[in-house]
Motif scaffolding. Sequence first.
Motif, short mmCIF file in Angstrom:
data_model
loop_
_atom_site.label_atom_id
_atom_site.label_comp_id
_atom_site.label_asym_id
_atom_site.label_seq_id
_atom_site.Cartn_x
_atom_site.Cartn_y
_atom_site.Cartn_z
N UNK A 192 0.89 -1.25 -0.31
CA UNK A 192 -0.06 0.02 -0.06
C UNK A 192 0.91 1.32 0.13
N UNK A 193 0.25 2.48 -0.43
CA UNK A 193 0.89 3.75 -0.29
C UNK A 193 0.29 4.29 0.83
N UNK A 194 0.90 5.18 1.72
CA UNK A 194 0.52 5.72 2.94
C UNK A 194 1.26 7.08 3.10
N UNK A 210 -6.56 5.69 -5.65
CA UNK A 210 -7.25 4.50 -6.07
C UNK A 210 -6.58 3.58 -6.91
N UNK A 211 -6.34 2.47 -6.58
CA UNK A 211 -5.83 1.41 -7.53
C UNK A 211 -4.36 1.17 -7.51
N UNK A 212 -3.82 1.84 -6.27
CA UNK A 212 -2.24 1.94 -6.29
C UNK A 212 -1.78 0.68 -5.47
N UNK A 213 -2.38 -0.22 -5.09
CA UNK A 213 -2.09 -1.14 -4.29
C UNK A 213 -1.46 -2.12 -5.08
#
Length: 119
Positions: free
Chosen positions: A19-21, A65-68
């Motif tokens: 994930x990005x955070x 959105x969709x970056x996983x």
Amino acid sequence: MTALNSQKLKHEQIQYIEFLSKNLVQAKNFYTNCFGWKFTDYGAQYTAFAGDYVDGGFAYGEPINGSILIILYSVDIEATKSKVVNAGGTIVKDVFSFPGGKRFQFTDLDGYELAVWTE
């Protein structure tokens, strides 16, 4: 990737989710409190997690959105890379080393980006 028992790893199976955070401390607190995930920091920009049925990580960045990033494990990364290319996939990051192994990233025919790693 986190240190995993090789017996748990299945060739070309989804094994890791990234994930990005924008706030890694907040992400760690949330997922620890919700699911009991355990975290290992790899510098200020990355933290890996391990849960009962999933391993993954959080990289510092703006969530999109969709970056996983779905990451599969391979016992033979070069053979898996060849299969991806032969099936029409596009290598977007060639094989590179990182603490814990090697990986590459590719897009499938719909443009989804995935990665493959090995120890």
